[in-house]
Motif scaffolding. Structure first.
Motif, mmCIF file in Angstrom:
data_model
loop_
_atom_site.group_PDB
_atom_site.id
_atom_site.type_symbol
_atom_site.label_atom_id
_atom_site.label_comp_id
_atom_site.label_asym_id
_atom_site.label_seq_id
_atom_site.Cartn_x
_atom_site.Cartn_y
_atom_site.Cartn_z
ATOM 1 N N UNK A 1 -1.516 7.746 -7.825
ATOM 2 C CA UNK A 1 -1.627 6.310 -8.132
ATOM 3 C C UNK A 1 -0.271 5.626 -8.277
ATOM 4 N N UNK A 2 0.733 6.345 -8.809
ATOM 5 C CA UNK A 2 2.047 5.723 -8.972
ATOM 6 C C UNK A 2 2.640 5.374 -7.608
ATOM 7 N N UNK B 1 0.848 2.519 -5.889
ATOM 8 C CA UNK B 1 1.232 1.200 -6.393
ATOM 9 C C UNK B 1 2.615 0.794 -5.902
ATOM 10 N N UNK B 2 3.553 1.711 -6.019
ATOM 11 C CA UNK B 2 4.907 1.397 -5.565
ATOM 12 C C UNK B 2 4.925 1.053 -4.078
ATOM 13 N N UNK C 1 3.569 -2.453 -3.595
ATOM 14 C CA UNK C 1 4.535 -3.492 -3.977
ATOM 15 C C UNK C 1 5.667 -3.572 -2.965
ATOM 16 N N UNK D 1 7.336 -7.492 -10.910
ATOM 17 C CA UNK D 1 6.196 -8.234 -10.382
ATOM 18 C C UNK D 1 5.030 -8.233 -11.360
ATOM 19 N N UNK E 1 -0.603 3.594 -15.791
ATOM 20 C CA UNK E 1 0.137 4.035 -14.611
ATOM 21 C C UNK E 1 1.138 2.971 -14.184
ATOM 22 N N UNK E 2 0.711 1.731 -14.229
ATOM 23 C CA UNK E 2 1.616 0.633 -13.879
ATOM 24 C C UNK E 2 2.821 0.625 -14.826
ATOM 25 N N UNK F 1 3.993 3.076 -16.626
ATOM 26 C CA UNK F 1 4.819 4.262 -16.418
ATOM 27 C C UNK F 1 5.698 4.065 -15.189
ATOM 28 N N UNK F 2 5.091 3.594 -14.120
ATOM 29 C CA UNK F 2 5.839 3.393 -12.881
ATOM 30 C C UNK F 2 6.995 2.430 -13.068
ATOM 31 N N UNK F 3 6.782 1.434 -13.914
ATOM 32 C CA UNK F 3 7.806 0.408 -14.070
ATOM 33 C C UNK F 3 8.904 0.842 -15.037
#
Lengths: 500, 177
Positions: free
Chosen positions: A126-127, A130-131, A134, B3, B22-23, B25-27
């Protein structure tokens, strides 16, 4: 300040953390202090060195490995290669495909990367998904549009894919945006897109979602211009489904035109009238208060509006009423409402503001005086008209006010004119005014009206063949006509008192 | 937050949306790792800090109420965790070896390969609090007021600490300037 403090400021200055005043003080000190100048040079040289040779993060290498496939880095490298830059140069600006679509045949590096990003976007991590989404939003081409459309179906990528497609101008209003209003993740973005359109169709979509209870869409509906919102909401208010929402929006949308639309609807439809008035009375909001004021001033809605406002204090409506009272067409009906509510201080305050209007003054003054509000006295006496309005005052208060006014050069002419049969006790204040030539006739008349026989001895010396007013007053008070000279009246007076 | 809008993510986390963490964590992972590594000087410890930070975030986020920015709050957890790890850890900083190719630096660098190590060592030798302030201001670009929030100290303390840290570095790196 010590040098140690200035040296601390030197550090803060290097990091842009000094106030302008402190900066100036530091510079002034450095011009005079060699030791501090030396320290500042050392600190500045160190900051330059650290910026020049920032140690790489080992963890970043690990992250590089771990995120090696991550979209942003891959795409960044590909774009840099395409731009012919070395890796030591600054990274390229993001490619804006929506504004200037890239020639797809010329960019194998980007396209290859884009395909990999599409694969990542559809992958299980999922990471990365998403990246990748974007990144495609920032720098992809139309080649990845189908993949982004597919990404709309995955919770983790939905929002990023939606924004990416929006940035490319590839969202279809009916197919993508309107259905997105039903998706909590996309709703805010979709509402923003529709709001920007400012069309009746966009408003209709937002309205339908608002009727289903969505607050975001309801708020978006409020921002439509009156020229669009008015006709649409007027029609919506006539339909069974959502008419309550339509009325709520007619009450709360910007622009007085919309409120006028609601007034017209309320005239024609009893249900709308009752609903709109009840909602507005409960809303406690400036725009709906304006509707209430318009309704109060409307010949057909006025009675219903008064009923709806029976439990609402006038002070809540003070501001919109004040504004409306400046409009000629609304002033008279609103004055009538305020007269009915003159028991409330806010209503009296507004009525006091109407005393300068000759047509409204008598009614406004009566309403004020009936509640012993004396602000009406002076305007009435100054104008000298409608003095019978003072009759609304309790008799004792009225006499006190007239007596007070008789002692005021500014008000006494009006006060003299206001004296009536109920004011006999003010004769003591009237008599001194007989000496004023210009006032003698009206004062004599006032004494005559008041029936104050005790003023007779003061009138007698003023009788002359030329002064008919004094003689007429004496005749009225004495019940006899003793003649046209003072001597004749003196004889009458002496006879009366010596031979009672 | 780039974003993403902090409020959207927060609302999503608090209503239990699985993708929201997850968002987050990713950021934030790169930022947390960067700060943690520069404070601890040890990539392995920094990885532990990242994991511990996001475990704490996951636990606390559903109940979190925004008294500060979300990023400030996450930094606070990470920096405190990094300072604690530094105190707990007996491990010496392990030089990175066996990594993939290093990320190339953007500016033209002096040819002396020992300069970066000298800088790294000089920063590593700073006392923990000075290092934290210096790292957050110099490397992470955080405003001093925000650092004060992250470290829960007065703004004046942060200013003085930054100056002490930079003075020490100036002294230790004098010959390289």
């Amino acid at each position: 300040m010590t040098c140690a403090r200035y040296q601390e400021w030197a550090t803060l200055s290097l990091y842009g953390e000094l106030e302008p005043g402190e900066e100036r003080a530091l510079e002034a000190h450095l011009r005079e202090c060699g030791a501090c100048r030396e320290v500042r040079e050392a600190l500045a040289g160190t900051v330059r060195l650290l910026k020049r040779r920032s140690a790489p993060l080992p963890g970043a290498r690990r992250a590089w490995r771990r995120w090696a496939a991550a979209a942003a880095l891959l795409l960044g490298a590909a774009v840099a290669r395409f731009a012919g830059r070395t890796e030591s140069q600054a990274p390229p600006e993001p490619v804006r495909t929506a504004a200037a679509p890239l020639p797809t045949t010329a960019l194998p590096g980007i396209l290859e990367t884009e395909d990999r990003l599409c694969a990542l976007m559809a992958g299980t991590d999922p990471f990365l998904a998403l990246e990748a989404t974007e990144s495609l939003g920032r720098a992809g081409t139309r080649r990845s549009t189908p993949a982004l459309r597919a990404a709309l179906g995955r919770p983790v990528t939905r929002l990023a894919a939606f924004r990416a497609l929006r940035a490319r101008g590839e969202l279809d209003l009916a197919r993508d945006v309107v259905p997105a209003l039903g998706d909590p993740t996309l709703r805010r973005d979709a509402a923003a897109i529709l709001t920007a359109r400012r069309t009746a169709a966009a408003l209709a979509a937002l309205f339908a979602a608002a009727v289903r209870g969505d607050e975001t869409c309801l708020a978006a509906c409020r921002s439509f211009p009156a020229s669009v919102a008015g006709p649409f909401l007027a029609e919506a208010a006539g339909r069974e489904d959502g008419r309550g929402t339509a009325i709520g929006l007619l009450l709360s949308t910007d622009g007085d035109d919309v409120r006028e639309v609601l007034v017209r609807l309320a005239r024609a439809d009893g249900w709308i009238r009752a609903e709109a008035l009840a909602r507005a009375a409960a809303a406690r909001e400036a725009r709906s208060d304006r509707f209430l004021v318009l309704a109060l001033a409307d010949a057909e809605l006025g009675t219903s509006a008064r009923d709806a406002l029976a439990d609402v204090p006038v002070r809540r409506l003070r501001a919109p009423l004040q504004a409306a009272l400046r409009e000629d067409r609304l002033r008279a009906p609103l004055a009538a409402f305020l007269q009915d509510r003159a028991g409330e201080e806010a209503a009296r305050d507004l009525l006091a503001g109407l005393l300068g209007d000759t047509s409204l003054r008598p009614a406004a003054a009566r309403a004020l005086l009936a509640h012993a509000d004396l602000r009406a006295v002076e305007p009435l006496l100054l104008a000298g008209d409608d003095l019978e309005a003072l009759d609304a005052l309790p008799a004792a208060v009225r006499r006190r006010e007239i007596a007070r006014a008789l002692r005021s050069p500014r008000l006494r002419a009006g006060a003299v004119a206001a004296v009536s049969a109920a004011d006999a006790s003010v004769w003591r204040d009237l008599v001194p005014l007989l000496r004023v030539e210009s006032l003698r006739a009206p004062v004599a008349a006032a004494l005559s009206r008041s029936g104050a026989t005790r003023a007779i001895p003061f009138l007698i010396p003023l009788v002359s063949p030329e002064g008919r007013d004094v003689r007429e007053a004496l005749v009225a008070l004495a019940g006899v006509d003793a003649g046209e000279t003072a001597d004749a009246w003196n004889r009458w007076w002496n006879d009366r008192h010596l031979n009672p | 937050m780039g974003t993403m809008d902090e409020a959207i993510v927060l609302a999503a986390v608090q209503r239990g949306a699985p993708e929201a963490l997850a968002l987050l964590y990713g950021r934030f992972r790169p930022l947390v790792f960067s700060a943690a590594f520069r404070i601890t000087g040890d990539a392995n410890v920094a990885e532990d800090v990242v994991q511990e930070t996001f475990l704490q975030v996951r636990e606390a986020l559903p109940r979190w109420r925004p008294q500060a920015r979300l990023s400030t709050w996450i930094y606070r957890i990470a920096v405190n965790e990094a300072l604690d790890e530094k105190r707990r850890s007996r491990r010496r900083p392990v030089p990175e070896s066996g990594c993939a190719e290093p990320i190339p630096e953007r500016a033209a660098a002096p040819s002396d390969p020992g300069v970066s190590d000298r800088i790294h060592d000089a920063v590593a030798q700073l006392p923990a609090r000075e290092k934290a302030v210096f790292v957050l201001r110099h490397y992470e670009g955080m405003a001093l007021a925000e650092i004060a929030e992250v470290l829960d100290v007065a703004l004046g303390t942060v200013k003085a600490t930054l100056h002490h840290a930079l003075s020490k570095l100036a002294d230790r790196l004098r010959d390289l300037r």
